[in-house]
Design a protein around this motif. Structure first.
Motif, short mmCIF file in Angstrom:
data_model
loop_
_atom_site.label_atom_id
_atom_site.label_comp_id
_atom_site.label_asym_id
_atom_site.label_seq_id
_atom_site.Cartn_x
_atom_site.Cartn_y
_atom_site.Cartn_z
N ARG A 78 -4.38 2.47 -4.85
CA ARG A 78 -4.06 3.48 -3.83
C ARG A 78 -4.98 3.39 -2.63
N GLU A 79 -6.28 3.36 -2.85
CA GLU A 79 -7.23 3.36 -1.74
C GLU A 79 -7.53 1.93 -1.28
N GLY A 80 -7.62 1.02 -2.25
CA GLY A 80 -8.01 -0.35 -1.92
C GLY A 80 -6.98 -1.06 -1.06
N HIS A 129 -4.84 0.26 0.88
CA HIS A 129 -4.86 0.90 2.19
C HIS A 129 -5.94 0.27 3.08
N HIS A 130 -7.15 0.11 2.52
CA HIS A 130 -8.23 -0.44 3.34
C HIS A 130 -8.03 -1.93 3.60
N ALA A 145 0.85 -1.20 0.00
CA ALA A 145 0.00 0.00 0.00
C ALA A 145 0.89 1.24 0.00
N ALA A 146 1.98 1.16 0.77
CA ALA A 146 2.90 2.30 0.83
C ALA A 146 3.68 2.45 -0.47
N GLU A 147 3.83 1.37 -1.22
CA GLU A 147 4.58 1.43 -2.48
C GLU A 147 3.70 1.77 -3.68
N SER A 148 2.39 1.81 -3.47
CA SER A 148 1.50 2.21 -4.57
C SER A 148 1.91 3.60 -5.03
N CYS A 149 1.94 3.80 -6.36
CA CYS A 149 2.34 5.13 -6.82
C CYS A 149 1.23 6.15 -6.59
N GLY A 150 0.01 5.65 -6.40
CA GLY A 150 -1.09 6.57 -6.12
C GLY A 150 -1.86 7.02 -7.34
#
Lengths: 254, 601, 140
Positions: free
Chosen positions: B466-468, B470-471, B455-460
Motif C-alpha cells: 500500500r505505502e511502498g 505509492h512511494h 499502487a492504485a490496485e493495491s487492496c491496502g
C-alpha cells in the motif's frame, strides 16, 4: 511437541502455535502493530516478519509473517537478521511518512533506527496506520459498525457510507484498541460521541458515575443472557452493598 | 432432456454432430472484441436464401485475433476469411462456398512475409500454435451446448465419473504434471490431493479467470466438474468479473443448459455424483487474481487476500476445503483425462508440461491469443508468430507476465517462456500477457505507468504494498518529470526489493518486477534521466526535445499536419523545422514520420 | 462457590478474625504492583465497627460468572491450577463490560492500562493470606 531454533536458542512449543507465540513465550521480542491476542492474526503491518527455513534446507530462507506462520519442528528462525531488520525499517519508514504526527510510530521507528522518514511526509494529520484492529475488534464484539472503505492508499476506516454508524454501540473498543490514538471521541458524564452518534450513558444508581452506553448495555445483556437491570451500579457501590449484606447476614447469625 | 448415462451422452454427441448433415456450415465470429459479426451473418444468410444455397450460419467464439475480425470460417473446407464485411456476402456464397475460391482481400496476410493464406492450416500465426486449451476457439458457438457436445466436451467428465475413482483422476492429473495457469504455477494434482485429504464434511470447487470463459465455457465447466469429482465437492462457483458482460452471460447460460441436460446438478449422467454450480460475480479489481481474495469476494466480503496459513485446499471458501483453479487450467483438465498424462507431457517442458495461452500485444505486427508449448522462446513468440515489431521500428523490450511482470530486453529474447527461466530473469508467467515495446519507448516511463496503476490496485491491507508502491510511483514520476536525482536509483531498488520481499500477497510481491527489471536492464536510461536530464526514448516530455534531421527529411509535411501546437514549419519538399519554444514533445510527429527524420536530442 | 481446583486449595475467609488492619490490601498492592509502585488492591476490608463485625471482600470466582459470560473476547478464563478467573491482559480489549456485569464489584478497570483487573489468587500463592496476621484469610 515442536522444537525450533529461534535466534540460536532452542525453543519448545506446541502444535498450533505461531512463530510469534513461540518467540514471545521464549522471551524473544518481535515488534507488532496489527496484532492483538483477542483477534485472529491479520498479517497486515508486516512488522513481525522473520526469516525461517527448515534445518535441512539448502535454499534461501523465506521471509514469513510470524503472527500467522505455524511453528514447525526443526525450523530455524531468525528474528533480527539484516534482511528482517531492513524489512522492518522500511515498513516503519513508510508508516512514519504516512503518520508523521503519531508518537507511537515515531518512537517505534526511532527504536528501529529510523529517526526520520526518507519519504515525503503526509500532511493530512491522520494517525491511522490501517492496522484494522478497530474494524476487527468491532466485528469480534459483534457490532460490525465500522470497516475499511476504499482501497490502496485511499483506504480508510469509516462507518457505512460515511453516515452515522447505525450499528455502533458506543463501547469505545475501537478507540481503545487503536495503537496510535487515531479514533477520536467526546465524552461527558451524560453522553458519549463517536462515529457520528451521540449515546446516552447509563449511570450508577448510587454514585451517578457513568457506566456504559445504553446501547452497550442492551447489547452486552443480550449476549450474556442477563437482564438489562443487571447493569445498574458501579463496582464501588456494588462492593459496599455486598459488604453490607454480608455484615448484616453475620449479624443475624450471631 | 436429461442425459442419464454414457450411452445417452454418446447418442447426444452423434445427434449434435449430425444435425448439419447435408448443409454447409459457415461460422461467423461473434467474440467480445468483434464488431459487425452479426451484420455479416445476417447478410450471408439472406444472400444464401435468395441464391437457394442451403447453409447453416452459426456463430463462433473468439479466435483470439480480433484485429482480423469479423472472421468467417467454412470448417468443411478449412477456409478462414478475415475482415469480412456484409458486402462480401454474395462473393462468399457464390465463390467461396460454391467454388472454393477466396478473393485475395479476404485471405489473411502474413505479417512477416506479406503472403496471403486462406486455409486455416496454412496461416502461419495459427498453424504455429499448439491449441489445446483453445481447442475450440472459433470452432464452436460458446453459447451452444450442442456445439460443445459435438466437439467432444463433457466426454472426459463422462469417462471420469463412470469409469474412474476420484483417486484415479487425481493420480492422472498428478502424473500429467499440470500446473495452475493462474500465475503461480502450483501443481494442480497436489492441490487437488490436499483438498481431497483435508478434513471437512463439505468442499467447494471454484473456477476463476475470464478469457476461457468467453471462448469455451463448457470446457471450463467440464474441468470444474472433474475437479469437483476428484476432490469430493458437491458445490461450486464460477467467479466472473461483473463488468465482463459477455463472459457473465455465457457462463450463466452454460450453467443453465448443462444443468438442464444432466451434465451438472443432481445425479450427473445418471451417476450418484451431484455437483451444483453457481455464478459468483465480482469486481474487476486486479487483486482478484489472488485466490484468497477471490474466495473472500464470493463470500460477499471485500476482496482482500489473506496469508495462506492454512492453504485454501484445507480451509478455503466459508472455512471449508476448496480447490480454486484458473479457467485455463480447467480447460486443460478434460484433455489430460481423455488423452492420458503421457500424451499431455509430449508438449512443453519437463517442469511445465503442456501449453500456455499468451496474450501478445503492444508494438507487434500480429497480436492476439497465442497458445504455445511451455519453453517456446520469447523470440519465437514475438518474431515468429507475432511477425516482429510493427512498422520499421526495432525491438527494445517486452513486458512478460502482465502488469506485474518483468521487462525483458533484446538479450533475453531466447528465454524459454516457462516459470523457472522467467523467474530467473525477473519476469513471471503471470497472466500470460506479453507486451512488446519498440525503440520509441522509455523503460522508466513504463515502470512509472505500471507502478502507478498497481499502487492504485493495491487492496491496502499490507503496508509494503500500500505505502511502498505509492512511494515507488512517486519517485518514478519525479524522475520522468526531470526532478529525479542520482540518489533516487539506489532508493528505488532498495524499496522495490523490500516491497517484493515483505508484501502479503502476489500483487505486492510481483508489482516491483517492473522497477527491478528495468533498473537491471536499462540503468543507462535511468541515469540519463537523473544525470543528463534526458529521456533517450523520447517519451518523457519534460526531458525530451525533438529535432528534424534535415538530411533525412523529405519535406512531406505529414508531421506538420498532426502537430497539435503548430510547432513545425517548412515548405513542401523542403526540410522542416521544429520550433522548440512551441513544441510540447508530444511525439505525434515522430509516429507519422516515414523517414525517421524526427530525432531526440 | 468456586469449582474445585487442581491444587485443591481455596481462599477461606473468616471475617470474625479480621481486625481490619488492611495488611491484606497492602500485600495485594505490593504483589500486583511494580517495585516502589504499589497497585490498587484487588480485595477490600470493610470496618463495620471492629472485630468481629468486619468484612473482607474479594472475588468469589463464581461458577457461572457474569464477567465470563459478558466478555466479548474470552479474555476472562478460569485457571485450571487455582480455579481463579483470571484476566488475560494481552487479550482484554478494555471494554469494561465485566466490571459492570460483576454483581459484587470485584472487577475494576485499570485507569492507566485500560484493562480489567481482578483477584487472580496470585497464581496459587495469594499474598493476602500469606500476610494476614490473624488468619482471617487462609489459603489451604
Amino acid at each position: 511437541m515442536i522444537a525450533m531454533d529461534i535466534d540460536g536458542r532452542r525453543v519448545v512449543t506446541e502444535e498450533g502455535r505461531t512463530l510469534l507465540d513461540a518467540a514471545r513465550e521464549a522471551g524473544i521480542d518481535i515488534p507488532t502493530l496489527c496484532h492483538h491476542e483477542a483477534l485472529e492474526p491479520f498479517g497486515g503491518c508486516r512488522l513481525c516478519v522473520v526469516e525461517a527455513a527448515p534445518a535441512d534446507s539448502r535454499g534461501p530462507a523465506e521471509l514469513v509473517i510470524s503472527c500467522l506462520a505455524p511453528a514447525r519442528d526443526g525450523l530455524v528462525v531468525r528474528t533480527a537478521s539484516e534482511r528482517v531488520k531492513e524489512a522492518r525499517r522500511t515498513v516503519l519508514d513508510l508508516l512514519l511518512a504516512r503518520c508523521p504526527t503519531s508518537d507511537v510510530i515515531r518512537r517505534l521507528a526511532a527504536e528501529h533506527g529510523v529517526p526520520r522518514t526518507s519519504f515525503p511526509e503526509s500532511t493530512d494529520g491522520s494517525k491511522c496506520i490501517l492496522c484494522m484492529l478497530c474494524e476487527r475488534v468491532c466485528a469480534k464484539i459483534g457490532a460490525h459498525a465500522i470497516g475499511g472503505a476504499g482501497k490502496s492508499r485511499g483506504k480508510r476506516i469509516a462507518a457505512p457510507f460515511d453516515l452515522a454508524a447505525e450499528d455502533c454501540i458506543g463501547c469505545l473498543a475501537c478507540a481503545r484498541i487503536c495503537p496510535t490514538g487515531h479514533i477520536g471521541y467526546e465524552e461527558t458524564d451524560d453522553e458519549r460521541k463517536i462515529w457520528g452518534r451521540t449515546f446516552r450513558m447509563v449511570k450508577c444508581e448510587v454514585t451517578g458515575r457513568p457506566l456504559m452506553t445504553e446501547e452497550q448495555r442492551s447489547f452486552e445483556a443480550k449476549r450474556a443472557g442477563l437482564p438489562e437491570d443487571w447493569f445498574t451500579k458501579c463496582p464501588e457501590s456494588k462492593r459496599r452493598e455486598t459488604a453490607e449484606t454480608i455484615a448484616k447476614a453475620f449479624e443475624e447469625v450471631r | 432432456m436429461k442425459l442419464d448415462g454414457r450411452e445417452a451422452f454418446s447418442r447426444a454427441g452423434e445427434a449434435a454432430r449430425g444435425r448439419d448433415a447435408g448443409r454447409t456450415v459457415v461460422r461467423v465470429c461473434r467474440g467480445g472484441g468483434c464488431r459487425g459479426g452479426a451484420a455479416v451473418a445476417a447478410a450471408i444468410e439472406s444472400t444464401a436464401r435468395e441464391a437457394g444455397t442451403v447453409l447453416a450460419v452459426r456463430s463462433a467464439g473468439c479466435h483470439g485475433c480480433c484485429d482480423l475480425g469479423p472472421v468467417v470460417t467454412v470448417p468443411a473446407a478449412g477456409l478462414f476469411l478475415a475482415g469480412v464485411k456484409p458486402a462480401d456476402a454474395p462473393e462468399i456464397v457464390t465463390k467461396v462456398i460454391g467454388a472454393g475460391e477466396v478473393p485475395d482481400r479476404l485471405a489473411v496476410k502474413d505479417a512477416a512475409t506479406k503472403k496471403r493464406f486462406a486455409r486455416e492450416a496454412e496461416i502461419p500465426f495459427l498453424a504455429g500454435q499448439t491449441r489445446i486449451g483453445l481447442r475450440n476457439a472459433g470452432r464452436i458457438d460458446p453459447a451452444d451446448l450442442d456445439d460443445a457436445i459435438a466437439a467432444g466436451t463433457y466426454g472426459a467428465a463422462a469417462k471420469a465419473l463412470t469409469t474412474m475413482t476420484p483417486e484415479q483422476v487425481i493420480a492422472v492429473i498428478e502424473a500429467s504434471g499440470l500446473r495452475g495457469r493462474g500465475g503461480a504455477g502450483f501443481s494442480t494434482g497436489l492441490k487437488w490431493r490436499a483438498c481431497r485429504e483435508a478434513t471437512g464434511d463439505d468442499r467447494f470447487a471454484v473456477a476463476n479467470g475470464t478469457v476461457l470463459l468467453e471462448i469455451d465455457p463448457h470446457a471450463v465447466l467440464e474441468g470444474l466438474l472433474i475437479a469437483a469429482y476428484a476432490v469430493g465437492a458437491h458445490e461450486g462457483f464460477v467467479f466472473a468479473r461483473a463488468d465482463s458482460a459477455r463472459a457473465v452471460a455465457l457462463v450463466k447460460g452454460a450453467i443453465e443448459t448443462a444443468t438442464a441436460r444432466g451434465l451438472l446438478g443432481e445425479r450427473i449422467l445418471g451417476t450418484d455424483f451431484s455437483f451444483t454450480v453457481r455464478l459468483a460475480l465480482g469486481g474487476s479489481e486486479f487483486v482478484c487474481g489472488e485466490s484468497t481474495a477471490v474466495l473472500r469476494a464470493i463470500e460477499g466480503l471485500v476482496p482482500e487476500p489473506r496469508v495462506k496459513y492454512p492453504r485454501s485446499a484445507e480451509r478455503g471458501l466459508f472455512g471449508r476445503p476448496t480447490v480454486l483453479d484458473n479457467s485455463e487450467t480447467l480447460a486443460l483438465v478434460p484433455v489430460v483425462v481423455a488423452r492420458g498424462p503421457e500424451e499431455f507431457r509430449k508438449v512443453g517442458t519437463a517442469e511445465s508440461p503442456g501449453t500456455k495461452v499468451l496474450n501478445l500485444g503492444g508494438r507487434v505486427r500480429q497480436g492476439g491469443l497465442f497458445e504455445v508449448p511451455f519453453g517456446t522462446t520469447l523470440r519465437t513468440l514475438v518474431f515468429g508468430l507475432g511477425g516482429g515489431v510493427a512498422g520499421k521500428r526495432r525491438f527494445k523490450a517486452a513486458m512478460v507476465g502482465g502488469p506485474s511482470g518483468g521487462i525483458l530486453g533484446e538479450a533475453d529474447l531466447d528465454t524459454p517462456l516457462d516459470y523457472g527461466p522467467l523467474a530467473a530473469r525477473g519476469a513471471i508467467v503471470g497472466s500470460g500477457n506479453v507486451m512488446v515495446m519498440d525503440d520509441h519507448s522509455c523503460p522508466v516511463d513504463v515502470a512509472r505507468y505500471f507502478t502507478h496503476s498497481l499502487a492504485a490496485e493495491s487492496c491496502g491491507k499490507c503496508v509494503p504494498c500500500r505505502e511502498g508502491l505509492h512511494h515507488l510511483a512517486e519517485i518514478l514520476t519525479r524522475i520522468t518529470l526531470g526532478e529525479g536525482t542520482p540518489a533516487d536509483l539506489p532508493r528505488l531498488r532498495a524499496l522495490a526489493r523490500v516491497v517484493a520481499d515483505a508484501s502479503l500477497c502476489g500483487l505486492g510481491k510481483t508489482a516491483p518486477n517492473v522497477v527491478l527489471s528495468t533498473l537491471d536492464r536499462f540503468e543507462a536510461e535511468y541515469r540519463a534521466h537523473v544525470e543528463d536530464r534526458k529521456c533517450p526514448g523520447g517519451v518523457c516530455r519534460a526531458l525530451t526535445k525533438f529535432e528534424i534531421d534535415t538530411d533525412l527529411c523529405e519535406g512531406c509535411q505529414a508531421c506538420q499536419k498532426v502537430c497539435p501546437t503548430g510547432a513545425i514549419s517548412g515548405a513542401k519538399k523542403q526540410p522542416h523545422r521544429i520550433d522548440p519554444e512551441i513544441c510540447t514533445a508530444c511525439g505525434m510527429c515522430r509516429t507519422k514520420c516515414k523517414f525517421d527524420a524526427i530525432t531526440v536530442v | 462457590m468456586a469449582k474445585a481446583a487442581v491444587n485443591g486449595k481455596r481462599l477461606i475467609v473468616t471475617p470474625d478474625r479480621c481486625t481490619s488492619c488492611r495488611t491484606c490490601e497492602l500485600a495485594c498492592s505490593f504483589r500486583h504492583g511494580a517495585p516502589n509502585r504499589p497497585a490498587v488492591p484487588r480485595l477490600r476490608t470493610f470496618d463495620f465497627g471492629g472485630p468481629p463485625k468486619n468484612v473482607i471482600l474479594t472475588c468469589f470466582q463464581c461458577d457461572d460468572a457474569a464477567c465470563v459470560r459478558v466478555c466479548p473476547v474470552t479474555a476472562l478464563v478460569r485457571s485450571g491450577e487455582t480455579g481463579a478467573i483470571v484476566v488475560l491482559e494481552r487479550r482484554c480489549i478494555g471494554c469494561g463490560s465485566c466490571a459492570v456485569a460483576c454483581p459484587f464489584g470485584q472487577i475494576e478497570m485499570d485507569p492507566v492500562k485500560l484493562l480489567a483487573r481482578k483477584c487472580d489468587l496470585c497464581g496459587g500463592d495469594p499474598a493476602c493470606a500469606a500476610f494476614c496476621p490473624t488468619k482471617a484469610l487462609e489459603y489451604r
